[in-house]
Design an enzyme around this catalytic site. Sequence first.
Site, short mmCIF file in Angstrom:
data_model
loop_
_atom_site.label_atom_id
_atom_site.label_comp_id
_atom_site.label_asym_id
_atom_site.label_seq_id
_atom_site.Cartn_x
_atom_site.Cartn_y
_atom_site.Cartn_z
N GLU A 209 0.89 -0.98 -0.04
CA GLU A 209 0.24 0.24 -0.23
C GLU A 209 1.20 1.53 -0.06
O GLU A 209 1.48 1.96 1.21
CB GLU A 209 -0.80 0.06 1.41
N CYS A 243 -2.51 9.88 2.22
CA CYS A 243 -2.04 8.64 1.18
C CYS A 243 -3.09 9.25 0.26
O CYS A 243 -1.99 9.57 -0.77
CB CYS A 243 -1.70 7.74 1.84
P1 NAD Z 1 7.58 5.24 7.33
O1 NAD Z 1 8.76 6.20 7.74
O2 NAD Z 1 7.21 4.74 9.02
O3 NAD Z 1 7.59 3.01 7.24
C1 NAD Z 1 6.77 2.37 7.00
C2 NAD Z 1 7.57 1.49 7.86
O4 NAD Z 1 8.70 0.72 6.96
C3 NAD Z 1 7.29 1.33 8.84
O5 NAD Z 1 7.03 0.80 9.97
C4 NAD Z 1 9.10 1.86 8.97
O6 NAD Z 1 9.61 1.09 10.07
C5 NAD Z 1 9.90 0.84 7.32
N1 NAD Z 1 10.92 0.50 7.10
C6 NAD Z 1 11.47 2.73 6.71
N2 NAD Z 1 12.38 2.03 6.70
C7 NAD Z 1 12.79 1.01 6.34
C8 NAD Z 1 13.94 -0.08 5.93
N3 NAD Z 1 15.18 0.40 5.46
N4 NAD Z 1 14.04 -1.30 5.68
C9 NAD Z 1 12.94 -2.57 6.06
N5 NAD Z 1 11.56 -1.11 6.97
C10 NAD Z 1 11.55 0.00 6.79
O7 NAD Z 1 6.44 5.46 6.80
P2 NAD Z 1 6.76 6.15 5.15
O8 NAD Z 1 6.99 5.46 4.32
O9 NAD Z 1 6.89 7.54 5.67
O10 NAD Z 1 5.01 6.85 5.33
C11 NAD Z 1 4.27 7.65 4.08
C12 NAD Z 1 4.49 6.84 3.21
O11 NAD Z 1 3.22 5.72 2.98
C13 NAD Z 1 3.79 7.95 1.37
O12 NAD Z 1 4.15 8.10 0.57
C14 NAD Z 1 2.33 7.91 1.89
O13 NAD Z 1 1.54 7.72 0.19
C15 NAD Z 1 2.21 6.53 1.75
N6 NAD Z 1 0.76 5.65 2.78
C16 NAD Z 1 0.26 5.04 1.98
C17 NAD Z 1 -0.80 4.48 2.36
C18 NAD Z 1 -1.42 3.62 0.88
O14 NAD Z 1 -2.40 2.66 1.85
N7 NAD Z 1 -1.96 2.99 0.26
C19 NAD Z 1 -0.78 4.83 3.77
C20 NAD Z 1 -0.20 5.73 4.16
C21 NAD Z 1 0.41 5.63 3.65
#
Ligand code: NAD
Length: 451
Positions: A209, A243
Amino acid sequence: MSVQATLGDLRRTFARGTTKPLAWRVRQLRALRRMLVERGPELENALAADLAKNPTEAQLAELALAVGEIDHTLRHLRRWLRPTRVAVPLSLAPATAKVIREPLGVVLVIGPWNYPIQLVLVPLAGALAAGNAVIVKPSELAPASSALLAELIPQYLDPSAVRVVEGGVDETTALLRERFDHIFYTGNGQVGRIVARAAAEHLTPVTLELGGKSPVFVDDDADLTAAARRIVYAKLVNAGQTCVAPDYLLTTEKTAAALLPHLGSAITEFYGSQPQESADFGRIINDRHFDRLSALIHNRKPALGGQVDATTRYIAPTVIDGVAADDPLMTEEIFGPILPIVHVSGVSDAIDFITERDKPLALYVFSGRKSVERRFLRETSSGAVGLNIPAAHLLVPRLPFGGVGPSGTGRYHGKYTIDTFSHSKAVLSKPTRPDTLRLIYPPFTELRDRI
Ligand code: NAD
């Protein structure tokens, strides 16, 4: 406890069949619902600590939404799980065929920080409803929510089947080394690629997602007052860290000029003339994201807003008009309360602009013309489309929620969640007598004479 030991426990629970009976699944869903209601105030506090989320917004966009999904699932689960009989080709008759759903096993749910409760609990509820054991890994960037989930989940759900692993990159990397039966990841596309690569090692199916730049097009004949209100609402909820928020706006120069005062009025109507003082406007999650967003509006002349305050990580609702297609604002998902307006010459130009870029998670169109809506539906691809309404499609549990291509793989919500977390097993059954298959057994020379 090590990741391997945790996983070993869950594998044993799954192998014992604990998670399979409908009664167990229903008990877990009811317990999760109870947790959301009984511990609502604590969950609201955690969201306020992480994101300065207003308690009402926390209820609407996180807790009540999760309760709604659980209620919908509880209402329909028995029917969704029923085997489906399918027709058998005449050549195989007499025989019966059916599809039965079986749980996958042990599932990993990795959550993001922006809706740190809902985006962990809705997939968790679905994975349990489908009969799986689950490890959830909330985002370390929303530490209050993560800690609270780690405290509450073992109090409400069967600890032999559900575990919370807290942590950041190291802990997630360790989890990703192990073999799961499904990985459900919500977050950005960069980490999405890391998850997909790790999953490929074990041939583990993934749901990704993701996000990206979701456009909103405002046609010249759109109802500008309504469009402005709805766009401002969807853009500024959770301070733009959503998102499905409209990332940027496409419209003609003329309509941009006419729309701007409406956008300004909507911002004032919702958050007052000093949004910084409004209890309804959130804050940016951390300094890194605050610095990234401040840099995007530094040295600009915004049409609206533009103020920032590093001490409280406040970024004002900001609109920047006449942004060029190659502007830094247009290279990555903004994920903050900044709305660039890109001028296009009309509908065809807007469609070209969208189709030349990554397929977005959502696409929104405000137009008075059905023919324009039809063109966007036919000529563009996106996870979802909102016609005169941004972001709210995720509140409809019968609609699949997910992206396409770079905005995601797979879908969930309602019955789609059960599809995601189950295997559809094909079962064909044929009586041994009469042995009608004799007709196709070798020697084939005889068979050829028959057909
Ligand atoms: P985040 O930084 O919290 O990362 C998401 C998860 O990935 C966390 O649990 C984190 O611990 C893990 N993570 C981070 N770096 C990692 C690595 N190098 N290796 C393994 N795991 C790792 O959240 P984010 O990515 O900043 O969230 C924002 C993004 O998510 C935006 O792009 C947003 O559009 C997208 N998003 C999508 C949805 C959807 O439902 N499609 C919903 C919310 C957010």
